[in-house]
Motif scaffolding. Sequence first.
Motif, PDB file in Angstrom:
ATOM      1  N   ILE A   1       8.710   9.488  -1.067  1.00 20.10           N
ATOM      2  CA  ILE A   1       8.499   8.464  -0.042  1.00 20.10           C
ATOM      3  C   ILE A   1       9.301   8.844   1.199  1.00 20.10           C
ATOM      4  O   ILE A   1      10.532   8.999   1.136  1.00 20.10           O
TER       5      ILE A   1
ATOM      6  N   TYR B   1       4.209   2.091   2.219  1.00 17.66           N
ATOM      7  CA  TYR B   1       5.058   3.258   1.945  1.00 17.66           C
ATOM      8  C   TYR B   1       4.248   4.506   2.210  1.00 17.66           C
ATOM      9  O   TYR B   1       3.063   4.572   1.840  1.00 17.66           O
TER      10      TYR B   1
ATOM     11  N   ILE C   1      -3.629   2.016  -3.197  1.00 13.82           N
ATOM     12  CA  ILE C   1      -3.477   3.346  -2.617  1.00 13.82           C
ATOM     13  C   ILE C   1      -4.778   3.709  -1.928  1.00 13.82           C
ATOM     14  O   ILE C   1      -5.868   3.390  -2.404  1.00 13.82           O
TER      15      ILE C   1
ATOM     16  N   SER D   1       8.893   3.747   5.095  1.00  7.94           N
ATOM     17  CA  SER D   1       8.472   2.451   4.570  1.00  7.94           C
ATOM     18  C   SER D   1       8.652   1.401   5.653  1.00  7.94           C
ATOM     19  O   SER D   1       9.390   1.602   6.623  1.00  7.94           O
TER      20      SER D   1
ATOM     21  N   THR E   1       1.248   7.951  -9.482  1.00  9.25           N
ATOM     22  CA  THR E   1       2.152   6.799  -9.518  1.00  9.25           C
ATOM     23  C   THR E   1       1.490   5.615 -10.211  1.00  9.25           C
ATOM     24  O   THR E   1       2.093   4.974 -11.090  1.00  9.25           O
TER      25      THR E   1
ATOM     26  N   THR F   1       0.822  -1.206   0.000  1.00  2.92           N
ATOM     27  CA  THR F   1       0.000   0.000   0.000  1.00  2.92           C
ATOM     28  C   THR F   1       0.858   1.259   0.000  1.00  2.92           C
ATOM     29  O   THR F   1       1.933   1.298   0.614  1.00  2.92           O
ATOM     30  N   LEU F   2       0.386   2.270  -0.707  1.00  8.16           N
ATOM     31  CA  LEU F   2       0.929   3.623  -0.631  1.00  8.16           C
ATOM     32  C   LEU F   2      -0.114   4.466   0.093  1.00  8.16           C
ATOM     33  O   LEU F   2      -1.272   4.525  -0.344  1.00  8.16           O
TER      34      LEU F   2
ATOM     35  N   LEU G   1       3.765   8.321   1.291  1.00 12.27           N
ATOM     36  CA  LEU G   1       4.100   9.252   0.209  1.00 12.27           C
ATOM     37  C   LEU G   1       3.650  10.648   0.617  1.00 12.27           C
ATOM     38  O   LEU G   1       2.474  10.863   0.952  1.00 12.27           O
TER      39      LEU G   1
ATOM     40  N   LYS H   1      -0.051   9.762  -5.207  1.00 12.77           N
ATOM     41  CA  LYS H   1      -0.399   8.337  -5.203  1.00 12.77           C
ATOM     42  C   LYS H   1      -1.046   7.905  -6.517  1.00 12.77           C
ATOM     43  O   LYS H   1      -0.611   6.949  -7.154  1.00 12.77           O
TER      44      LYS H   1
END
Length: 235
Positions: A211, A204, A189, A214, A43, A31-32, A206, A40
């Motif tokens: 970033i 992570y 995300i 993590s 990306t 997951t972000l 963001l 997000k």
Amino acid sequence: MLKIENLRVNYGGIEAVKGISFEVPDNSIVTLIGANGAGKSTTLRAIVGLVKPAEGSSITLAGEELIGVDTPDIVKKGISLVPEGRHVFPDMTVIENIKIGAYLRKDSLDADIDWVYTLFPRLKERSWQLAGTLSGGEQQMLAVARALMSHPKILMMDEPSLGLAPLIVKDIFSIIKEISKQGVTVLLIEQNANMALHTADIGYVLETGTITLSGTGKELLADESVKAAYLGKSK
């Protein structure tokens, strides 16, 4: 499986993603998390070829460079995106929406339709109902089912809990875990950091295109800065 190195994306004069690097291992949920505008969605759009990364960026799937590959060919290689806001076709039936997810395939769809109906029995009950008449949660299930019909190695999901009631959110995340158990890698995300980190193997953080943290989902749940910024609590 998926490796992002020095990913940079510019919108006009604005650098939305500022040289981020991360990996999505096979058979994992990654997951972000981050606030609106963190980069997000950009990306995910870069990974699937909907926006063009800056020179020097690299996105590889099983060692094969994806930058410069057209989006339909990226889908063929095994990456599928469930977009934010679901974007089902409202004037088509549930089954028609599901079949659209397999538009690049030439083989029989019967086994996969049975599979997504097993994951989402509510969709089977509403197979001939117009997608626009479904609830928000049912439309989210339909968007995921449609994406799974392309046989993805990696399923990317953009804000799957957006606008949904808490009980439906729990259902959606249970389904994400089940999809992972059945061999599909998930890149997620999500602004609901609590649910995302409880679900993910790796997370992570963001912030404004960079970033900043993590770790495993559990490690980030225990991190004081994450608690304060995204979970609404700290010791």
